[in-house]
Design a protein around this motif. Structure first.
Motif, PDB file in Angstrom:
ATOM      1  N   HIS A  78      79.309  -7.934  12.235  1.00 22.66           N
ATOM      2  CA  HIS A  78      79.266  -6.566  11.736  1.00 22.66           C
ATOM      3  C   HIS A  78      80.405  -6.316  10.759  1.00 22.66           C
ATOM      4  O   HIS A  78      81.576  -6.328  11.138  1.00 22.66           O
ATOM      5  CB  HIS A  78      79.364  -5.578  12.899  1.00 22.66           C
ATOM      6  CG  HIS A  78      79.044  -4.165  12.504  1.00 22.66           C
ATOM      7  ND1 HIS A  78      79.985  -3.308  11.991  1.00 22.66           N
ATOM      8  CD2 HIS A  78      77.882  -3.471  12.547  1.00 22.66           C
ATOM      9  CE1 HIS A  78      79.420  -2.135  11.724  1.00 22.66           C
ATOM     10  NE2 HIS A  78      78.149  -2.214  12.058  1.00 22.66           N
ATOM     11  N   TYR A  82      75.425  -5.248   9.756  1.00 26.86           N
ATOM     12  CA  TYR A  82      75.315  -6.630  10.223  1.00 26.86           C
ATOM     13  C   TYR A  82      74.882  -7.526   9.072  1.00 26.86           C
ATOM     14  O   TYR A  82      73.881  -7.262   8.394  1.00 26.86           O
ATOM     15  CB  TYR A  82      74.325  -6.726  11.381  1.00 26.86           C
ATOM     16  CG  TYR A  82      74.897  -6.212  12.672  1.00 26.86           C
ATOM     17  CD1 TYR A  82      75.772  -6.985  13.422  1.00 26.86           C
ATOM     18  CD2 TYR A  82      74.580  -4.937  13.130  1.00 26.86           C
ATOM     19  CE1 TYR A  82      76.320  -6.506  14.608  1.00 26.86           C
ATOM     20  CE2 TYR A  82      75.110  -4.457  14.319  1.00 26.86           C
ATOM     21  CZ  TYR A  82      75.982  -5.246  15.046  1.00 26.86           C
ATOM     22  OH  TYR A  82      76.515  -4.770  16.210  1.00 26.86           O
ATOM     23  N   ASP A 105      71.871   0.866  12.479  1.00 25.97           N
ATOM     24  CA  ASP A 105      72.993   0.888  13.416  1.00 25.97           C
ATOM     25  C   ASP A 105      72.591   1.266  14.831  1.00 25.97           C
ATOM     26  O   ASP A 105      73.377   1.111  15.766  1.00 25.97           O
ATOM     27  CB  ASP A 105      74.068   1.867  12.912  1.00 25.97           C
ATOM     28  CG  ASP A 105      74.779   1.343  11.676  1.00 25.97           C
ATOM     29  OD1 ASP A 105      74.730   0.119  11.464  1.00 25.97           O
ATOM     30  OD2 ASP A 105      75.368   2.152  10.939  1.00 25.97           O
ATOM     31  N   TRP A 108      71.519  -2.972  18.424  1.00 28.44           N
ATOM     32  CA  TRP A 108      72.675  -3.856  18.627  1.00 28.44           C
ATOM     33  C   TRP A 108      72.212  -5.265  18.935  1.00 28.44           C
ATOM     34  O   TRP A 108      71.366  -5.471  19.812  1.00 28.44           O
ATOM     35  CB  TRP A 108      73.525  -3.350  19.808  1.00 28.44           C
ATOM     36  CG  TRP A 108      73.917  -1.921  19.730  1.00 28.44           C
ATOM     37  CD1 TRP A 108      74.163  -1.191  18.608  1.00 28.44           C
ATOM     38  CD2 TRP A 108      74.111  -1.020  20.831  1.00 28.44           C
ATOM     39  NE1 TRP A 108      74.496   0.098  18.934  1.00 28.44           N
ATOM     40  CE2 TRP A 108      74.473   0.236  20.296  1.00 28.44           C
ATOM     41  CE3 TRP A 108      74.020  -1.156  22.216  1.00 28.44           C
ATOM     42  CZ2 TRP A 108      74.741   1.339  21.081  1.00 28.44           C
ATOM     43  CZ3 TRP A 108      74.292  -0.067  23.013  1.00 28.44           C
ATOM     44  CH2 TRP A 108      74.646   1.169  22.455  1.00 28.44           C
TER      45      TRP A 108
END
Length: 388
Positions: A78, A82, A105, A108
């Motif tokens: 990140h 990413y 975002d 994850w």
């Protein structure tokens, strides 16, 4: 391979035995290194070579031959967003823009394995399985029965020889009995989640001050050793390693070899030297390697193996460069160590290390991407490697 040797394996004489030459040539090409440039270079030698390395039968054999040593193409991390960061040098270096993270975002990463990346939505209600090479995406709803208010973690994997189907193992807390872990396995072949497998949380340890709401520690993505997947359990004054045995479809909890908090990225499950379950613990600049062993009475316990002074190995400044573990490439047995100013990779068997060129800020965890990738002139192809 020299031009003269290549020419000798592309016979034009009718006296040559085609079957014998083809068999010999296939055995030679199978032993090419599993790097992005290997098969494209071989295919450019002559039409015979092109036909052989394009044959699905050869691809399957090449995959089987290299199933335990896919190259580390790079890693995802990140940097405000990413991004993929390549680690190989030319001509095997994959362009940074080749693999574009497919989610925002609110998603994850949970880790990469067998050419796939697994991603979790922040609501804990949806998983995304992404193939960076083909761009394919598979969205899965997490099944009912999990406490989505606490931490969930998961792992993706493929069986040997399986290029189309995958499995996802999801681990978290029960939404009914909060002091109980639950696990379930999703199969893309059937399209359904399996039955719950349960295990009570480890008992409270009043001597441990690492209090947190009990659950899976997100600072260590899943690690695969043999036929089992591992995570770290943290919270409620207790610490443990979670083991999910894929063959037995069972959950177990293993005590840590050290009595320390896991909040400082100072520990990671790794394969032990000579096989089996291992554990890497950073005590300051000292890297301790532990191994799970059985004694003559059949009792299993942790045994301390070698220790390495990282400040000596990496020439770190002890005042400003305290290391922490930020990633692990399980197929290549390479650990990623970050300091306040730099990131290193260390191959745990040879102790060969490399300093990576990374942005000065923004990174936290590194998600290594290991896969055999063929960057030809046409659509790229890839080979997935098994966990067995």
């Amino acid at each position: 391979m020299s031009h003269e040797m290549a020419a000798s394996l592309c016979p034009s004489s009718p006296a040559a035995e085609p079957l014998e030459i083809e068999d010999l040539l296939e055995k030679i090409l199978l032993r090419l290194p599993p790097l992005p440039s290997s098969l494209p270079r071989a295919s450019a030698v002559c039409n015979r070579w092109l036909g052989l390395v394009s044959d699905p039968r050869f691809v399957r054999r090449f995959r089987a031959h290299h199933r335990h040593n896919p190259p580390l193409l790079g890693y995802f991390s990140h940097y405000r967003i990413y991004l993929f960061q390549p680690t190989l040098e030319a001509p095997n270096r994959v362009p940074q823009g080749r693999f574009i993270y497919p989610a925002g975002d609110s998603f994850w990463p949970l880790g990469c394995r067998h050419g796939l990346m697994l991603i979790l939505h922040s609501s804990h209600t949806q998983l995304l399985v992404w193939d960076p090479i083909t761009g394919d995406q598979y969205r899965l709803d997490t099944p009912p029965g999990y406490d989505t208010e606490t931490s969930l973690n998961a792992a993706v994997l493929r069986s040997f020889g399986e290029d189309h189907h995958f499995q996802v193992v999801l681990v978290g807390n029960s939404d009914i009995q909060h002091s109980q872990l639950v696990a379930s396995v999703y199969s893309s072949e059937t399209g359904v989640w399996g039955n719950f497998i349960t295990k009570p949380h480890p008992p409270d340890d009043p001597t441990n001050d690492n209090f947190d709401f009990p659950g899976i520690h997100h600072g260590m993505p899943s690690v695969m050793v043999g036929d089992s997947l591992y995570w770290l359990f943290s919270g409620n004054f207790s610490l443990a390693i979670i083991e999910f045995d894929l063959a037995r479809q069972s959950l177990a909890l293993i005590p840590l070899p050290v009595d320390e908090a896991v909040s400082d990225s100072n520990m990671w499950v790794v394969p032990a030297e000579a096989g089996g379950l291992g554990f890497l613990f950073l005590a300051g600049f000292c890297a301790q390697f532990w191994k799970r062993k059985k004694d003559c009475d059949g009792v299993t316990s942790w045994v301390l193996g070698r220790s390495i002074q990282l400040d000596k190995l990496l020439s770190l400044n002890p005042k400003t460069e305290r290391p922490r573990i930020v990633g692990f490439a399980e197929e290549n047995n390479i650990v990623f160590l970050g300091t306040t100013i730099s990131v290193f990779t260390i191959q745990l068997e040879s102790l060969q290390f490399k300093k990576l060129s990374v942005p000065d800020e923004g990174w936290f965890l590194f998600y290594p991407y290991e896969v055999v990738y063929t960057a030809g002139k046409n659509k790229p192809s890839y080979l997935i490697f098994s966990y067995d």
